[in-house]
Motif scaffolding. Structure first.
Motif, PDB file in Angstrom:
ATOM      1  N   GLN A  22       0.816  -1.213   0.000  1.00 44.53           N
ATOM      2  CA  GLN A  22       0.000   0.000   0.000  1.00 44.53           C
ATOM      3  C   GLN A  22       0.853   1.268   0.000  1.00 44.53           C
ATOM      4  O   GLN A  22       0.522   2.246  -0.682  1.00 44.53           O
ATOM      5  CB  GLN A  22      -0.952   0.008   1.199  1.00 44.53           C
ATOM      6  CG  GLN A  22      -2.137  -0.923   1.056  1.00 44.53           C
ATOM      7  CD  GLN A  22      -3.185  -0.349   0.104  1.00 44.53           C
ATOM      8  OE1 GLN A  22      -2.883   0.035  -1.021  1.00 44.53           O
ATOM      9  NE2 GLN A  22      -4.421  -0.283   0.570  1.00 44.53           N
ATOM     10  N   TYR A  26       0.547   4.153  -2.962  1.00 47.58           N
ATOM     11  CA  TYR A  26       0.280   5.572  -2.736  1.00 47.58           C
ATOM     12  C   TYR A  26       1.451   6.442  -3.170  1.00 47.58           C
ATOM     13  O   TYR A  26       1.255   7.559  -3.672  1.00 47.58           O
ATOM     14  CB  TYR A  26      -0.089   5.823  -1.265  1.00 47.58           C
ATOM     15  CG  TYR A  26      -1.545   5.547  -0.992  1.00 47.58           C
ATOM     16  CD1 TYR A  26      -2.483   6.576  -1.024  1.00 47.58           C
ATOM     17  CD2 TYR A  26      -1.996   4.265  -0.744  1.00 47.58           C
ATOM     18  CE1 TYR A  26      -3.835   6.331  -0.803  1.00 47.58           C
ATOM     19  CE2 TYR A  26      -3.340   3.995  -0.526  1.00 47.58           C
ATOM     20  CZ  TYR A  26      -4.256   5.036  -0.553  1.00 47.58           C
ATOM     21  OH  TYR A  26      -5.588   4.789  -0.352  1.00 47.58           O
ATOM     22  N   ASP A 176      -7.142   1.260   4.653  1.00 51.83           N
ATOM     23  CA  ASP A 176      -7.983   1.740   3.560  1.00 51.83           C
ATOM     24  C   ASP A 176      -9.399   1.932   4.096  1.00 51.83           C
ATOM     25  O   ASP A 176     -10.167   0.978   4.230  1.00 51.83           O
ATOM     26  CB  ASP A 176      -7.972   0.733   2.407  1.00 51.83           C
ATOM     27  CG  ASP A 176      -8.669   1.277   1.162  1.00 51.83           C
ATOM     28  OD1 ASP A 176      -9.457   2.236   1.292  1.00 51.83           O
ATOM     29  OD2 ASP A 176      -8.437   0.738   0.060  1.00 51.83           O
ATOM     30  N   GLU A 178     -11.887   3.211   2.772  1.00 48.09           N
ATOM     31  CA  GLU A 178     -12.946   2.963   1.795  1.00 48.09           C
ATOM     32  C   GLU A 178     -13.352   1.486   1.784  1.00 48.09           C
ATOM     33  O   GLU A 178     -14.412   1.132   1.274  1.00 48.09           O
ATOM     34  CB  GLU A 178     -12.484   3.385   0.397  1.00 48.09           C
ATOM     35  CG  GLU A 178     -12.289   4.888   0.243  1.00 48.09           C
ATOM     36  CD  GLU A 178     -13.587   5.653   0.481  1.00 48.09           C
ATOM     37  OE1 GLU A 178     -14.620   5.228  -0.063  1.00 48.09           O
ATOM     38  OE2 GLU A 178     -13.552   6.662   1.207  1.00 48.09           O
ATOM     39  N   ASP A 249      -9.056  -8.025   1.049  1.00 48.04           N
ATOM     40  CA  ASP A 249      -9.507  -7.069   2.060  1.00 48.04           C
ATOM     41  C   ASP A 249     -11.018  -6.861   2.078  1.00 48.04           C
ATOM     42  O   ASP A 249     -11.607  -6.642   3.135  1.00 48.04           O
ATOM     43  CB  ASP A 249      -8.805  -5.729   1.855  1.00 48.04           C
ATOM     44  CG  ASP A 249      -7.366  -5.755   2.362  1.00 48.04           C
ATOM     45  OD1 ASP A 249      -6.984  -6.770   2.985  1.00 48.04           O
ATOM     46  OD2 ASP A 249      -6.635  -4.771   2.147  1.00 48.04           O
ATOM     47  N   ASP A 340      -5.416   6.777   7.969  1.00 50.00           N
ATOM     48  CA  ASP A 340      -5.686   6.930   6.535  1.00 50.00           C
ATOM     49  C   ASP A 340      -4.376   6.853   5.748  1.00 50.00           C
ATOM     50  O   ASP A 340      -3.405   7.540   6.054  1.00 50.00           O
ATOM     51  CB  ASP A 340      -6.357   8.288   6.300  1.00 50.00           C
ATOM     52  CG  ASP A 340      -6.869   8.440   4.876  1.00 50.00           C
ATOM     53  OD1 ASP A 340      -6.085   8.191   3.935  1.00 50.00           O
ATOM     54  OD2 ASP A 340      -8.040   8.810   4.698  1.00 50.00           O
ATOM     55  N   TRP A 341      -4.368   6.021   4.699  1.00 49.24           N
ATOM     56  CA  TRP A 341      -3.146   5.794   3.924  1.00 49.24           C
ATOM     57  C   TRP A 341      -2.568   7.084   3.339  1.00 49.24           C
ATOM     58  O   TRP A 341      -1.343   7.211   3.194  1.00 49.24           O
ATOM     59  CB  TRP A 341      -3.414   4.796   2.792  1.00 49.24           C
ATOM     60  CG  TRP A 341      -3.221   3.374   3.200  1.00 49.24           C
ATOM     61  CD1 TRP A 341      -4.153   2.380   3.188  1.00 49.24           C
ATOM     62  CD2 TRP A 341      -2.020   2.762   3.676  1.00 49.24           C
ATOM     63  NE1 TRP A 341      -3.610   1.199   3.637  1.00 49.24           N
ATOM     64  CE2 TRP A 341      -2.296   1.405   3.944  1.00 49.24           C
ATOM     65  CE3 TRP A 341      -0.729   3.238   3.915  1.00 49.24           C
ATOM     66  CZ2 TRP A 341      -1.342   0.521   4.428  1.00 49.24           C
ATOM     67  CZ3 TRP A 341       0.234   2.361   4.405  1.00 49.24           C
ATOM     68  CH2 TRP A 341      -0.074   1.020   4.655  1.00 49.24           C
TER      69      TRP A 341
END
Length: 353
Positions: A22, A26, A176, A178, A249, A340-341
């Motif tokens: 991740q 990003y 994540d 979301e 996930d 938060d990433w």
């Protein structure tokens, strides 16, 4: 910025690999160039990444394709560390990021012209606790890795000044939001579903949860069940236990949302960050735990380690105290925003810069 993340061996399903995948994703979104350096017969990433992957062989030569028929390294990890060092010597980067005690020495010894960082995601010597020669050697390697002179970043504040680790840089593992969020589910109002991520290692505390569940089952009968994620299938021989294997996930988030309570009974490094705890909190599932950041008495039920009776009592109290549970659940959900990433990935880039 050009960033290389070297691996001893290859990718795996452990949470630390999700973190690296991740972060890479990003960073790439922000315009950076990220490459994983994996062993040539390794597996593909379990956690998807948009980063490039290069492969090193037993001689330290670099390949663009993996080869699952490549001869095994004769001395295992010791051979791989030498090969990884040679592979790094052939590359160029701005940043090389070690992320495991076995990758720290190759990063340090390599001649690559780059700033060399070491992201410490746990105090690894504690995981080599068995009385074997192998664990004795690996424990020494892991302790030494913190003294090599790499720029250390830790993933929890507890590690800033912890035994051999000394640093002022902290980056939490990200989440994540979301994916890990409250999802409407058709829960059976007559059932109480407990959940945990099952692990064989004693320090994970799964055995204490199972013992507590047996006591709860005697009191509450088939009204209560224990759903163990990624557990051993033979555990289903115990009445009321189901073993589940969420794939990815999204299914993992669905698993958390199906629970009434999540239980974590780990026994070591209790101020560290434990993914199932923050994932459950993000899904607004009440947490009963022995610790782990950001758990506290306002957002979780905290119990002592290695105490099945305390776990059983905590579940009974949580069932009977719905208002307190709702309050803790909301407090926990609020405390998750810091993971938060977008925030996490940019903070590490700031350290690199």
């Amino acid at each position: 910025m050009k960033i290389i993340i070297p691996l001893i061996g290859s990718f795996a399903k452990a949470g630390g690999f999700r973190v690296m995948s991740q972060l890479a994703n990003y960073w790439i979104k922000d315009g950076h160039d990220v490459t994983f350096l994996s062993y040539i017969d390794g597996t593909d990433p379990y956690f998807p990444t948009t980063a490039k992957i290069l492969y090193y062989d037993n001689k330290g030569d670099i390949n663009t394709q993996k080869d699952n028929n490549h001869p095994k390294a004769l001395l295992g990890m010791f051979h791989l560390r030498k090969a990884l060092t040679k592979a790094l010597n052939q590359l160029e980067a701005d940043i090389v990021l070690a992320n495991h005690c076995f990758t720290a020495q190759p990063v340090k010894k390599s001649s690559i012209k780059a700033r060399k960082f070491y992201y410490v995601q746990a105090y690894e010597p504690d995981y080599y606790y068995r009385k074997t020669i192998k664990d004795f050697i690996f424990k020494k390697i892991s302790k030494k890795s913190y003294k090599l002179g790499l720029e250390i970043i830790v993933n929890a504040s507890m590690y800033k000044n912890y035994k051999e680790i000394k640093t002022d840089k902290v980056i939490y593992p990200g989440l994540d939001l979301e994916v890990f969020k409250p999802i409407p589910t058709n829960k059976d109002s007559k059932k109480i579903i407990l959940g945990t991520i099952g692990r064989l290692e004693e320090y994970k505390g799964t055995t204490y949860i199972i013992e507590a569940f047996k006591m709860l089952r005697k009191k509450l009968g088939d009204q209560i069940e224990l759903h163990i994620g990624f557990g051993e299938k033979h555990l289903e021989e115990i009445e009321g236990i189901k073993v589940l294997f969420p794939n990815g996930d999204k299914e993992l988030a669905q698993y958390y949302n199906s629970l009434n309570f999540y239980i974590c009974a780990g026994t070591i490094q209790l101020e560290a960050i434990h993914y199932p705890v923050i994932e459950s909190m993000a899904c607004k599932v009440p947490v009963i735990t022995t610790g782990y950041y950001p758990s506290n008495h306002e957002n979780s039920v905290i119990v002592p380690i290695k105490d099945s009776i305390a776990l059983e009592k905590a579940v009974i109290e949580a069932i009977n105290e719905s208002e307190a549970v709702e309050s803790r659940k909301e407090n926990a959900f609020t405390s998750i925003e810091q993971f938060d990433w977008k925030i996490i990935s940019q903070k590490m880039i700031n350290y690199f810069s």
